[in-house]
Design a protein around this motif. Structure first.
Motif, PDB file in Angstrom:
ATOM      1  N   ASN A 126      40.482  74.983 213.537  1.00  0.00           N
ATOM      2  CA  ASN A 126      41.400  74.058 214.212  1.00  0.00           C
ATOM      3  C   ASN A 126      42.846  74.317 213.783  1.00  0.00           C
ATOM      4  O   ASN A 126      43.115  75.167 212.930  1.00  0.00           O
ATOM      5  CB  ASN A 126      40.980  72.610 213.959  1.00  0.00           C
ATOM      6  CG  ASN A 126      41.016  72.233 212.490  1.00  0.00           C
ATOM      7  OD1 ASN A 126      41.896  72.670 211.750  1.00  0.00           O
ATOM      8  ND2 ASN A 126      40.070  71.417 212.067  1.00  0.00           N
ATOM      9  N   ALA A 127      43.755  73.576 214.373  1.00  0.00           N
ATOM     10  CA  ALA A 127      45.180  73.767 214.111  1.00  0.00           C
ATOM     11  C   ALA A 127      45.526  73.570 212.639  1.00  0.00           C
ATOM     12  O   ALA A 127      46.340  74.317 212.082  1.00  0.00           O
ATOM     13  CB  ALA A 127      46.009  72.831 214.980  1.00  0.00           C
ATOM     14  N   LEU A 128      44.918  72.593 211.994  1.00  0.00           N
ATOM     15  CA  LEU A 128      45.196  72.377 210.570  1.00  0.00           C
ATOM     16  C   LEU A 128      44.773  73.584 209.746  1.00  0.00           C
ATOM     17  O   LEU A 128      45.493  74.001 208.834  1.00  0.00           O
ATOM     18  CB  LEU A 128      44.489  71.109 210.070  1.00  0.00           C
ATOM     19  CG  LEU A 128      44.667  70.799 208.583  1.00  0.00           C
ATOM     20  CD1 LEU A 128      46.140  70.644 208.209  1.00  0.00           C
ATOM     21  CD2 LEU A 128      43.885  69.544 208.210  1.00  0.00           C
ATOM     22  N   GLU A 129      43.629  74.162 210.058  1.00  0.00           N
ATOM     23  CA  GLU A 129      43.171  75.348 209.327  1.00  0.00           C
ATOM     24  C   GLU A 129      44.115  76.531 209.552  1.00  0.00           C
ATOM     25  O   GLU A 129      44.371  77.311 208.625  1.00  0.00           O
ATOM     26  CB  GLU A 129      41.742  75.701 209.744  1.00  0.00           C
ATOM     27  CG  GLU A 129      40.733  74.672 209.258  1.00  0.00           C
ATOM     28  CD  GLU A 129      39.361  74.839 209.879  1.00  0.00           C
ATOM     29  OE1 GLU A 129      38.384  74.944 209.109  1.00  0.00           O
ATOM     30  OE2 GLU A 129      39.262  74.873 211.136  1.00  0.00           O
TER      31      GLU A 129
ATOM     32  N   LEU B 132      53.592  75.102 212.644  1.00  0.00           N
ATOM     33  CA  LEU B 132      52.997  74.719 213.928  1.00  0.00           C
ATOM     34  C   LEU B 132      53.015  73.227 214.176  1.00  0.00           C
ATOM     35  O   LEU B 132      53.136  72.799 215.313  1.00  0.00           O
ATOM     36  CB  LEU B 132      51.605  75.311 214.111  1.00  0.00           C
ATOM     37  CG  LEU B 132      50.388  74.777 213.367  1.00  0.00           C
ATOM     38  CD1 LEU B 132      49.815  73.539 214.005  1.00  0.00           C
ATOM     39  CD2 LEU B 132      49.329  75.852 213.399  1.00  0.00           C
ATOM     40  N   ASP B 133      52.952  72.433 213.128  1.00  0.00           N
ATOM     41  CA  ASP B 133      53.041  70.984 213.324  1.00  0.00           C
ATOM     42  C   ASP B 133      54.452  70.583 213.753  1.00  0.00           C
ATOM     43  O   ASP B 133      54.641  69.883 214.736  1.00  0.00           O
ATOM     44  CB  ASP B 133      52.596  70.224 212.068  1.00  0.00           C
ATOM     45  CG  ASP B 133      53.310  70.642 210.791  1.00  0.00           C
ATOM     46  OD1 ASP B 133      54.014  71.693 210.780  1.00  0.00           O
ATOM     47  OD2 ASP B 133      53.166  69.937 209.783  1.00  0.00           O
ATOM     48  N   MET B 134      55.435  71.060 213.045  1.00  0.00           N
ATOM     49  CA  MET B 134      56.824  70.733 213.329  1.00  0.00           C
ATOM     50  C   MET B 134      57.287  71.334 214.655  1.00  0.00           C
ATOM     51  O   MET B 134      58.052  70.717 215.393  1.00  0.00           O
ATOM     52  CB  MET B 134      57.708  71.255 212.189  1.00  0.00           C
ATOM     53  CG  MET B 134      59.159  70.968 212.341  1.00  0.00           C
ATOM     54  SD  MET B 134      60.186  71.424 210.906  1.00  0.00           S
ATOM     55  CE  MET B 134      59.332  72.780 210.172  1.00  0.00           C
TER      56      MET B 134
ATOM     57  N   GLN C 214      52.460  64.064 224.415  1.00  0.00           N
ATOM     58  CA  GLN C 214      51.054  64.474 224.379  1.00  0.00           C
ATOM     59  C   GLN C 214      50.467  64.377 222.968  1.00  0.00           C
ATOM     60  O   GLN C 214      49.296  64.041 222.790  1.00  0.00           O
ATOM     61  CB  GLN C 214      50.947  65.916 224.886  1.00  0.00           C
ATOM     62  CG  GLN C 214      49.591  66.543 224.803  1.00  0.00           C
ATOM     63  CD  GLN C 214      49.626  68.035 225.180  1.00  0.00           C
ATOM     64  OE1 GLN C 214      50.627  68.564 225.635  1.00  0.00           O
ATOM     65  NE2 GLN C 214      48.510  68.702 224.970  1.00  0.00           N
ATOM     66  N   LEU C 215      51.279  64.655 221.961  1.00  0.00           N
ATOM     67  CA  LEU C 215      50.768  64.788 220.590  1.00  0.00           C
ATOM     68  C   LEU C 215      51.054  63.579 219.696  1.00  0.00           C
ATOM     69  O   LEU C 215      50.711  63.599 218.521  1.00  0.00           O
ATOM     70  CB  LEU C 215      51.360  66.050 219.956  1.00  0.00           C
ATOM     71  CG  LEU C 215      50.964  67.354 220.646  1.00  0.00           C
ATOM     72  CD1 LEU C 215      51.802  68.508 220.119  1.00  0.00           C
ATOM     73  CD2 LEU C 215      49.477  67.619 220.472  1.00  0.00           C
ATOM     74  N   ARG C 216      51.651  62.544 220.242  1.00  0.00           N
ATOM     75  CA  ARG C 216      51.992  61.361 219.443  1.00  0.00           C
ATOM     76  C   ARG C 216      50.814  60.792 218.664  1.00  0.00           C
ATOM     77  O   ARG C 216      50.972  60.330 217.552  1.00  0.00           O
ATOM     78  CB  ARG C 216      52.567  60.288 220.355  1.00  0.00           C
ATOM     79  CG  ARG C 216      53.924  59.898 219.932  1.00  0.00           C
ATOM     80  CD  ARG C 216      54.564  58.895 220.829  1.00  0.00           C
ATOM     81  NE  ARG C 216      55.841  59.493 221.204  1.00  0.00           N
ATOM     82  CZ  ARG C 216      56.392  59.431 222.379  1.00  0.00           C
ATOM     83  NH1 ARG C 216      55.810  58.775 223.343  1.00  0.00           N
ATOM     84  NH2 ARG C 216      57.543  60.010 222.604  1.00  0.00           N
ATOM     85  N   GLY C 217      49.640  60.819 219.247  1.00  0.00           N
ATOM     86  CA  GLY C 217      48.467  60.255 218.593  1.00  0.00           C
ATOM     87  C   GLY C 217      47.715  61.220 217.701  1.00  0.00           C
ATOM     88  O   GLY C 217      46.727  60.849 217.072  1.00  0.00           O
TER      89      GLY C 217
ATOM     90  N   TYR D  18      50.486  66.316 214.217  1.00  0.00           N
ATOM     91  CA  TYR D  18      51.782  66.493 214.878  1.00  0.00           C
ATOM     92  C   TYR D  18      52.626  65.209 214.945  1.00  0.00           C
ATOM     93  O   TYR D  18      53.831  65.282 215.139  1.00  0.00           O
ATOM     94  CB  TYR D  18      51.564  66.957 216.326  1.00  0.00           C
ATOM     95  CG  TYR D  18      50.877  68.285 216.465  1.00  0.00           C
ATOM     96  CD1 TYR D  18      51.591  69.474 216.432  1.00  0.00           C
ATOM     97  CD2 TYR D  18      49.493  68.356 216.692  1.00  0.00           C
ATOM     98  CE1 TYR D  18      50.964  70.709 216.603  1.00  0.00           C
ATOM     99  CE2 TYR D  18      48.871  69.583 216.862  1.00  0.00           C
ATOM    100  CZ  TYR D  18      49.595  70.745 216.821  1.00  0.00           C
ATOM    101  OH  TYR D  18      48.981  71.956 216.984  1.00  0.00           O
ATOM    102  N   SER D  19      52.013  64.046 214.809  1.00  0.00           N
ATOM    103  CA  SER D  19      52.666  62.782 215.144  1.00  0.00           C
ATOM    104  C   SER D  19      53.989  62.540 214.403  1.00  0.00           C
ATOM    105  O   SER D  19      54.916  61.969 214.979  1.00  0.00           O
ATOM    106  CB  SER D  19      51.726  61.606 214.916  1.00  0.00           C
ATOM    107  OG  SER D  19      51.338  61.517 213.561  1.00  0.00           O
ATOM    108  N   LYS D  20      54.115  62.966 213.153  1.00  0.00           N
ATOM    109  CA  LYS D  20      55.357  62.704 212.432  1.00  0.00           C
ATOM    110  C   LYS D  20      56.546  63.478 213.010  1.00  0.00           C
ATOM    111  O   LYS D  20      57.689  63.184 212.704  1.00  0.00           O
ATOM    112  CB  LYS D  20      55.197  62.991 210.945  1.00  0.00           C
ATOM    113  CG  LYS D  20      54.900  64.417 210.592  1.00  0.00           C
ATOM    114  CD  LYS D  20      54.638  64.560 209.096  1.00  0.00           C
ATOM    115  CE  LYS D  20      54.098  65.945 208.793  1.00  0.00           C
ATOM    116  NZ  LYS D  20      53.625  66.060 207.435  1.00  0.00           N
TER     117      LYS D  20
END
Length: 132
Positions: free
Chosen positions: A29-32, A73-75, A119-122, A126-128
């Motif tokens: 997944n994205a976190l990995e 990728l999160d930011m 799309q990614l707020r929840g 990514y939410s922060k």
């Protein structure tokens, strides 16, 4: 090869491609991906590893650009839908960084980040980085 890097491990493009394919196939997944990229980016930032594709006076590297994007990728709100363009950029032949980079940045510039934020707020990853 520069003597300063003689005994330093090499990060090859194919390693990045393998991670992107695993992510695309849903095997990670994205976190990995973020954790993997951060590990390698940290090693490179302290000269414990380097890229196979440094080129030019500015030491440009397609691998560096993609790994940096994955490390953020999160930011940067990077999604699986971006994988095909990352894979395309990673196919840029050595010596053609400027051409590949121009195509890559044109892709990034056309992304609607406002829509991605909505799309990614929840999504906790990514939410922060998503404005209310």
């Amino acid at each position: 090869m520069d003597s300063e890097f003689e005994n330093v491990p090499l990060l090859e493009r194919k390693a990045i491609v393998e991670v992107l394919v695993l992510w695309s196939d849903g095997k990670i997944n994205a976190l990995e991906v973020l954790v993997w990229a951060s590990k390698f980016h940290d090693l490179i930032s302290v000269d414990k590893m380097y890229y196979e594709d440094y080129e030019g006076e500015k030491q440009n590297s397609v691998s560096l650009e993609v790994l940096t994007k994955l490390d953020n990728l999160d930011m940067d709100l990077v999604l699986k839908e971006d994988i095909p363009k990352m894979l395309e950029f990673l196919k840029t032949p050595l010596g053609e960084f400027d051409r590949g980079y121009k195509v890559w940045t044109a892709y990034l510039d056309q992304i609607n980040y406002t829509n991605r934020q909505k799309q990614l707020r929840g999504n906790p990853l990514y939410s922060k980085f998503c404005n209310e």
